[in-house]
Write a protein that holds these residues in place. Structure first.
Motif, PDB file in Angstrom:
ATOM      1  N   ASP A 190       4.113   8.256   2.697  1.00 15.97           N
ATOM      2  CA  ASP A 190       4.192   6.969   3.383  1.00 15.97           C
ATOM      3  C   ASP A 190       2.925   6.740   4.203  1.00 15.97           C
ATOM      4  N   TYR A 191       2.865   5.628   4.888  1.00 11.35           N
ATOM      5  CA  TYR A 191       1.661   5.298   5.641  1.00 11.35           C
ATOM      6  C   TYR A 191       1.371   6.352   6.710  1.00 11.35           C
ATOM      7  N   ALA A 242      -7.185   5.041   7.913  1.00 15.79           N
ATOM      8  CA  ALA A 242      -6.033   4.579   7.145  1.00 15.79           C
ATOM      9  C   ALA A 242      -5.954   3.056   7.152  1.00 15.79           C
ATOM     10  N   ALA A 260      -0.542   9.113   5.283  1.00 13.12           N
ATOM     11  CA  ALA A 260      -1.959   8.800   5.111  1.00 13.12           C
ATOM     12  C   ALA A 260      -2.711   8.944   6.424  1.00 13.12           C
ATOM     13  N   VAL A 261      -2.096   8.503   7.503  1.00 10.94           N
ATOM     14  CA  VAL A 261      -2.717   8.647   8.826  1.00 10.94           C
ATOM     15  C   VAL A 261      -2.962  10.117   9.135  1.00 10.94           C
ATOM     16  N   ARG A 309      -6.484   0.853   3.714  1.00 10.04           N
ATOM     17  CA  ARG A 309      -5.353  -0.001   3.338  1.00 10.04           C
ATOM     18  C   ARG A 309      -5.795  -1.448   3.193  1.00 10.04           C
ATOM     19  N   PHE A 327       0.857  -1.182   0.000  1.00  5.98           N
ATOM     20  CA  PHE A 327       0.000   0.000   0.000  1.00  5.98           C
ATOM     21  C   PHE A 327       0.890   1.228   0.000  1.00  5.98           C
ATOM     22  N   THR A 328       0.808   2.039  -1.072  1.00 11.12           N
ATOM     23  CA  THR A 328       1.681   3.204  -1.217  1.00 11.12           C
ATOM     24  C   THR A 328       0.844   4.415  -1.610  1.00 11.12           C
ATOM     25  N   PRO A 329       0.224   5.085  -0.669  1.00 14.40           N
ATOM     26  CA  PRO A 329      -0.703   6.181  -0.982  1.00 14.40           C
ATOM     27  C   PRO A 329       0.004   7.412  -1.529  1.00 14.40           C
TER      28      PRO A 329
END
Length: 301
Positions: A161-162, A174, A165-166, A178, A145-147
């Motif tokens: 990065d994750y 998130a 997204a958070v 994901r 998962f690469t938002p």
């Protein structure tokens, strides 16, 4: 589309109209964007390919996540839209209104595109460290998962990065998007493999139903615009792949010397025809249906 009443906005590819308090009309044009620039040359029937494939996938994935699609028949719209019904055939979706989450939800199963460039530079993609020695287009040990951010029209999305997204959607959301995105990717990958197509990566969009707060899959799903579709019969890691998506246009643009700023260059007829053929082939191989038949049935439905 020439309807002015109810117009909300135009995106890179789609135009959005408010039908009434409970319904939106999403119309896929034949515009094509590359490198976040809408090109001046349309691809005939492209919007109908995107719509037909999205309808297919919304139906196929309904058991995994709810979606925004309510109907597809433009004759169900108010009289205001009557004059545009022929133009709307095959390219319209009547949808539930949703508050769009401010991230592009990207899943990668193979190393390509901006992910390949990030890997060469850092050994990681989207903050996820990958094994050393991977080749371009190689299958990853597992999907990741690469938002990215969701940029306004004319601006560029940025990979995050994750943790990013958070920050944008909150920790609980998130996790939900994901996990759903990974499940949707796995479903689409397995289904595409049956048609001899590799789903290298894809982008999803999610929104929150304005009426009841339900998380919805929205916009388009597993199309040649939002995904990399490779021909499994010729797949060989170590370089670019034969594709059924807009990589054909990207490759021509890269070779043209264009500086990737608006306005983009006009596409030659051969590139237009080649792009249309690749989109139609993706539709037919994945759905198992004739695109010409889809056009005919949708126009008389």
């Amino acid at each position: 589309m020439t309807v002015a009443e109810g117009f909300v906005r135009s995106g890179k590819v789609r135009d959005l109209y408010r039908v009434d308090a409970d319904r939106l009309l999403l119309v896929a044009s034949d515009r094509l964007s590359a490198f976040d620039v809408v090109l001046p040359t349309p691809i005939p029937d492209k919007g109908r390919v995107l719509t037909g494939l999205s309808r297919f996938w919304f139906a196929e994935t309904a058991g995994l996540v709810a979606n925004h699609l309510l109907g597809t028949d433009p004759t169900e719209l108010p009289p205001t839209f009557a004059a545009q019904v022929p133009e709307l055939r095959g390219r319209s979706m009547i949808c539930r209104p949703a508050r769009v989450l401010p991230i592009e939800v990207i899943v990668r199963g193979y190393l390509s595109g901006s992910g390949w460039k990030d890997y060469l530079r850092t050994g990681a993609v989207g903050g996820i460290t990958l094994p050393a020695g991977l080749r371009e287009s190689e299958r990853l040990p597992e999907p990741i998962f690469t938002p990215s951010t969701k940029a306004e029209l004319g601006a560029h999305d940025e990979n995050i990065d994750y943790a990013g997204a958070v920050t944008l959607v909150g920790a609980a959301m998130a996790v939900r998007v994901r996990d759903l995105a990974l499940a949707l990717y796995a479903f689409g990958r397995d289904r595409a493999e049956q048609a001899g197509i590799i789903l290298a990566d894809t982008k999803f969009e999610f929104g929150i139903d304005e009426a009841n707060g339900e998380l919805l899959l929205i916009d388009e799903v597993l199309t040649p615009d939002s995904s990399r579709f490779w021909d499994a019969s010729t797949y060989e890691p170590g370089g670019p792949q034969a594709s059924h998506d807009k990589q054909f246009v990207r490759d021509w643009l890269e070779a043209s010397g264009w500086d990737k700023t608006a306005p983009g260059p006009d596409l030659p007829d051969a590139v237009v025809a080649g792009t249309r053929a690749r989109y139609v082939e993706a539709f037919e191989r994945i759905t198992g249906a004739s695109f010409d038949r889809y056009l005919e049935e949708d126009r008389i439905a």
